[in-house]
Design a protein around this motif. Structure first.
Motif, PDB file in Angstrom:
ATOM      1  N   ILE A 136      -5.318   8.548   2.559  1.00 28.22           N
ATOM      2  CA  ILE A 136      -3.918   8.620   2.119  1.00 28.22           C
ATOM      3  C   ILE A 136      -3.167   9.664   2.950  1.00 28.22           C
ATOM      4  O   ILE A 136      -3.777  10.382   3.752  1.00 28.22           O
ATOM      5  N   ASP A 137      -1.881   9.733   2.736  1.00 29.68           N
ATOM      6  CA  ASP A 137      -1.039  10.686   3.459  1.00 29.68           C
ATOM      7  C   ASP A 137      -0.193  11.426   2.433  1.00 29.68           C
ATOM      8  O   ASP A 137       0.803  10.884   1.948  1.00 29.68           O
ATOM      9  N   PHE A 141       0.857  -1.188   0.000  1.00 25.05           N
ATOM     10  CA  PHE A 141       0.000   0.000   0.000  1.00 25.05           C
ATOM     11  C   PHE A 141       0.887   1.229   0.000  1.00 25.05           C
ATOM     12  O   PHE A 141       1.778   1.365   0.831  1.00 25.05           O
ATOM     13  N   PRO A 191       0.884   4.895   0.803  1.00 22.86           N
ATOM     14  CA  PRO A 191       0.013   5.819   1.544  1.00 22.86           C
ATOM     15  C   PRO A 191      -0.103   7.191   0.890  1.00 22.86           C
ATOM     16  O   PRO A 191      -1.037   7.926   1.178  1.00 22.86           O
ATOM     17  N   ARG A 192       0.814   7.542   0.006  1.00 16.75           N
ATOM     18  CA  ARG A 192       0.723   8.867  -0.621  1.00 16.75           C
ATOM     19  C   ARG A 192      -0.286   8.873  -1.775  1.00 16.75           C
ATOM     20  O   ARG A 192      -1.118   9.747  -1.881  1.00 16.75           O
ATOM     21  N   SER A 193      -0.239   7.830  -2.606  1.00 18.06           N
ATOM     22  CA  SER A 193      -1.135   7.807  -3.760  1.00 18.06           C
ATOM     23  C   SER A 193      -2.411   7.020  -3.503  1.00 18.06           C
ATOM     24  O   SER A 193      -3.386   7.150  -4.225  1.00 18.06           O
ATOM     25  N   GLY A 194      -2.408   6.181  -2.465  1.00 22.03           N
ATOM     26  CA  GLY A 194      -3.552   5.310  -2.217  1.00 22.03           C
ATOM     27  C   GLY A 194      -3.526   4.057  -3.067  1.00 22.03           C
ATOM     28  O   GLY A 194      -4.432   3.236  -2.985  1.00 22.03           O
TER      29      GLY A 194
END
Lengths: 89, 371
Positions: free
Chosen positions: B243-244, A20, A22-25
């Protein structure tokens, strides 16, 4: 950590190879070889160290391992997970 | 933290394939252990699906469509207040806000609290004026409101060429690759939503969304960013994940600061291939996925209730990687459940477990007489 591997360091990677970002999803899967390369990059290892890790785990021809590792790094650059100017040495 | 034991009214219960946000707001409130109050659904149609979702509403009432005007809405809210004793109102549809913005003193005198944008803020985020935010350092695609389709023969020169996006003033958008498609798009949007039609520079990239609650002084009370993982044919998110992205949150902060936005909103943002962010739209209410904020531990609808009640919201950091996947289900109810709303426009409870014996679809012999 190698300069430029920040994005890789942020990835959540499970033991099964589910990833995963986390920045782009985005989610994707990697096999054991890909996971070994990503973890090597995240640990700041160079090309020779990563190839050695792959050789320990999968016992392949070193020249093939080196070529495939560089190809994999190119794919990570294409996916935006490594900077476009990142070179594994 | 003290529990909330009051009564909240929520609109937008049209949980269809293009859902209103009401049911998501209700679910978020129900998910918060501090919420121990009642929830009244305010609906425009007795068949709004959210009215029949089990165990979420304590009562419901029909309200007049926004086109009936502010006086009709306020009169109905006064009656609703008398019947159910409202403390907080959460409107969730764009079209409801013009009647409610700047009415806070009046609503408070009725005992109903809100936490909404001012009319000036509401107007500023409209599609026709959004690109004024570029003066505040927020990148917004260039857009021109037009009322005459002949403008479309030359406007592409001003907007960097084709493709262009032809947008309805409230909803809807068509991508046009040439003048003919632009003119067709103009008439389609004008017929559906009226004039003006907005013609906007096209930006390609990855769509991201942020659900935000602004404090009205330029600060963010809470925010949860989301990437859509699955879209319907009309481009609505059917699945998404938190998201981050620091750049996205910086843009959200700049936008809220520029507008001094008060209350909930959804920012629609495009991240282009070079990583640049472009603000595409601001929806002036909670989005239909806002219950993701509760699932991620950062309950924005509950924060709205706290702010309306002059309490300090409790908002731990949201969890990155929390996803939602929407589902269509058939809700089985006794036809008698339609009675109250269909006849007198209100009901005390729609969600009791009053399935006919056996739990199957009611047959004619098990349907209770309506009168």
């Amino acid at each position: 950590m190698n300069a430029g591997t920040d994005r890789l360091s942020q990835l959540a990677i499970s033991a099964s190879g589910f990833v995963f970002d986390p920045r782009s999803g985005a989610t994707f899967t990697v096999n054991d070889t890909g996971r070994t390369i990503i973890e090597g990059l995240r640990d700041g290892n160079g090309l020779d160290d990563i190839v050695a890790s792959l050789d320990d785990a999968f016992a392949c021809d070193r020249a093939d391992l080196k070529r495939d590792t560089l190809e994999y790094v190119r794919q990570l650059r294409d996916q935006g997970l490594l900077p476009t100017d990142f070179e594994l040495v | 933290m003290l529990p909330f034991t009051g009564t909240v009214a929520v609109t937008g219960l049209n949980a269809t394939d293009n859902p209103g946000p009401g049911l998501a707001v209700v679910r978020a409130l129900r998910a918060d252990p501090r919420f121990q109050g009642r929830i009244i659904g305010l609906a425009y149609d007795a068949m709004d699906p959210g009215l029949y979702t089990p165990n979420v509403l304590d009562g419901a009432m029909l309200i007049p469509y926004p086109s009936a005007g502010r006086e009709a809405l306020l009169a109905r809210l006064a009656w609703c207040q008398q019947r159910f004793g409202l403390d907080v109102l959460i409107p969730t549809l764009d079209s409801e806000l013009p009647a409610l913005c700047d009415q806070e003193p009046l609503l408070e005198s009725m005992g109903i609290r809100t936490f909404l944008p001012t009319r000036a803020q509401y107007d500023m985020r409209s599609k026709a004026r959004l690109d004024e935010l570029t003066a505040h350092g927020v990148p917004v695609p260039k857009a021109v409101p037009i009322s005459d389709p002949s403008t479309l023969y030359t406007i592409h020169e001003e907007l960097g060429g084709f493709p262009l996006v032809v947008k309805g003033v409230f909803y809807g958008a068509t991508i046009a690759w040439n003048v003919s498609e632009a003119i067709a798009g103009f008439h389609k949007q004008a017929a559906e939503w009226g004039l003006p039609v907005i013609v906007q520079e096209h930006v390609s990239g990855e769509e991201l969304n942020v659900c935000v609650v602004g404090d009205g002084d330029g600060g963010i009370v809470g925010a949860v960013p989301m990437k859509k993982l699955m879209l319907t044919k009309s481009g609505k998110g059917w699945a998404g994940v938190t998201i981050d992205d620091p750049g996205l949150m910086e843009m959200a902060a700049n936008t809220i600061a520029a507008l001094k936005w008060r209350g909930p909103c959804e920012l629609e943002v495009m991240r282009d291939d070079r990583g640049g962010f472009h603000l595409m739209e601001i929806n002036p209410r909670f989005p239909a996925w806002c219950d993701l904020s509760a699932g991620a531990g950062h309950n924005l609808p509950m924060a709205y209730v706290d702010l309306a009640m002059d309490r300090t919201p409790h908002l731990p950091d949201y969890r990155v990687g929390t996803a939602f996947v929407r589902v269509s289900i058939n809700q089985i109810v006794d036809v008698a459940a339609f009675e109250g709303l269909s006849t007198v426009g209100e009901t005390a409870s729609l969600t009791s477990d009053d399935l006919p014996e056996g739990g199957d679809m009611p047959s004619p012999t098990t349907i209770r007489p309506l009168h």
